[in-house]
Design an enzyme around this catalytic site. Structure first.
Site, PDB file in Angstrom:
ATOM      1  N   HIS A  61     -23.223  -5.090   2.227  1.00 18.07           N
ATOM      2  CA  HIS A  61     -23.838  -3.836   1.789  1.00 18.07           C
ATOM      3  C   HIS A  61     -24.312  -3.023   2.992  1.00 18.07           C
ATOM      4  O   HIS A  61     -24.884  -3.584   3.928  1.00 18.07           O
ATOM      5  CB  HIS A  61     -25.035  -4.135   0.880  1.00 18.07           C
ATOM      6  CG  HIS A  61     -25.675  -2.905   0.310  1.00 18.07           C
ATOM      7  ND1 HIS A  61     -25.105  -2.204  -0.731  1.00 18.07           N
ATOM      8  CD2 HIS A  61     -26.806  -2.243   0.662  1.00 18.07           C
ATOM      9  CE1 HIS A  61     -25.889  -1.164  -1.007  1.00 18.07           C
ATOM     10  NE2 HIS A  61     -26.920  -1.170  -0.177  1.00 18.07           N
TER      11      HIS A  61
ATOM     12  N   ALA B  35       0.838  -1.202   0.000  1.00 18.39           N
ATOM     13  CA  ALA B  35       0.000   0.000   0.000  1.00 18.39           C
ATOM     14  C   ALA B  35       0.866   1.243   0.000  1.00 18.39           C
ATOM     15  O   ALA B  35       1.962   1.261   0.566  1.00 18.39           O
ATOM     16  CB  ALA B  35      -0.919   0.001   1.221  1.00 18.39           C
TER      17      ALA B  35
END
Length: 359
Positions: A332, A236
């Site tokens: 979700h 990252a």
């Protein structure tokens, strides 16, 4: 733990010069070298006026005007940090885009995000001279541009920290840049001397050094000869927002592929930006082998990207296919669910296409 400067005397002896200048020798059956790397300075007039990442972490105050030379992890991260703290930041680098070696599409997104944050980018530009003035450090570029800064950061790479170890006394071999030469098990040219981490200049990341050290421990003390596995190493860049990747970039996949490469992408504005109205999109990308359906690479630029890609890394290490991704139920509402709902092909690329790697 013994504090001091260590150097080899022979294949089994280390001499330590302690803070009080006294010296002590220690002998061992095995010696492991893990001295890391150190920042490099660019050899230009006035280079002593610049700082490296070492000094940047101990500044007494935030600079108001910062100039950064370099286009890698450290350069992009400090540009983001200082801009976030209110500094005016100019970032200079040699290529057209920062973060050479990463996926070109993601590099372009990072550059766009840096500019969107107000960081001034200067691609294809080097610094040629630094000088001290009453108003700060005067910086002259190779294009004749002149700027004034409070701090100039050289983030132009690191080199193995192997110089004062007296390696030649034991016959330990190094390469042309000073990296210790090792075999697949991290063994040097001397059978009982080993080396891991940046000093070997393999993949220079802290978790990779940890992996190498674990393999060394298993090999030498656990009776389980183990080679470090450098396939699908996630990483990252902690820019704002961060970039995180695992596996192959699109360019690397094209170089290695025997069949077409399938590319899936998704771009959206994170819900947390809907209140602030910040126009900074999250970008996700999957690279898939068309013949085997195996996911070769995953990348993301957006909030929480490293947290999400760490999970993707497990999937890639397990050899997950695109069908497995598609059959996975998403969470979700989350950004991560995009990785299991990208079912529309963005493009199909033939390996005969020239990968764009010169940026």
């Amino acid at each position: 733990m013994i504090e001091g400067a260590g150097s080899l005397v022979d294949a089994h002896t280390v001499e330590v010069t302690k803070p009080d200048s006294s010296k002590q020798r220690y002998t061992a059956k095995h010696i492991l070298i893990a001295t890391g790397s150190r920042a490099q300075r660019v050899n230009i007039p006035g280079k002593e006026l610049a700082i490296t990442s070492d000094e940047a972490l101990s500044l007494e105050e935030v600079p108001k005007r910062a100039i950064i030379l370099g286009g890698g992890y450290i350069a992009v991260e400090f540009a983001s940090i200082w801009k976030g703290m209110g500094a005016e930041v100019d970032l200079f680098y040699r290529k057209e885009l920062p973060l050479r070696g990463f996926d070109d599409e993601m590099r372009a997104i990072v550059a766009s995000n840096l500019q969107g944050r107000g960081i001034r980018l200067h691609p294809g530009t080097n610094l040629s001279e630094l000088s001290k003035t009453a108003d700060g450090i005067k910086v002259v570029t190779d294009k004749g541009q002149e700027l004034i800064a409070d701090v100039v950061l050289f983030a132009t790479g690191r080199k193995p920290n192997s110089q004062r170890l007296n390696l030649e006394a034991a016959g330990v071999e190094i390469d042309q840049i000073g990296a210790i030469k090792v075999d697949e098990y991290s063994r040097t040219s001397i059978p009982n001397i080993w080396a891991v981490g940046d000093v070997t200049n393999r993949i220079n990341l802290t978790p990779v050094a940890l992996m190498e050290a674990t393999c060394f421990s298993k090999t030498v003390f656990g009776g389980q000869p183990t080679k470090p596995d450098y396939r699908d190493v996630p990483c990252a860049v902690f820019s704002i927002p961060p970039l995180s990747v695992v596996g192959l970039s699109e360019q690397q996949a094209l170089e290695e592929a025997k069949s077409d490469v399938l590319v899936y992408t998704s771009s959206f504005n994170p819900m947390k930006n809907s209140i602030s109205k910040r126009q900074e999109k999250t970008i996700m990308k999957l690279v898939v082998d068309s013949e085997t359906d195996r996911v070769l690479g995953a990348s993301m630029c957006g909030p929480d990207a490293p947290e999400i890609i760490q999970g993707m890394a497990i999937a890639l290490k397990c050899g997950a296919t695109k069908a497995v991704f598609d059959s996975t139920v998403g969470i979700h509402p989350s950004a991560a669910e995009e990785f299991v709902t990208m079912r529309t092909l963005t493009r199909r690329v033939s390996p005969t296409s020239k990968p764009k790697t010169s940026l």
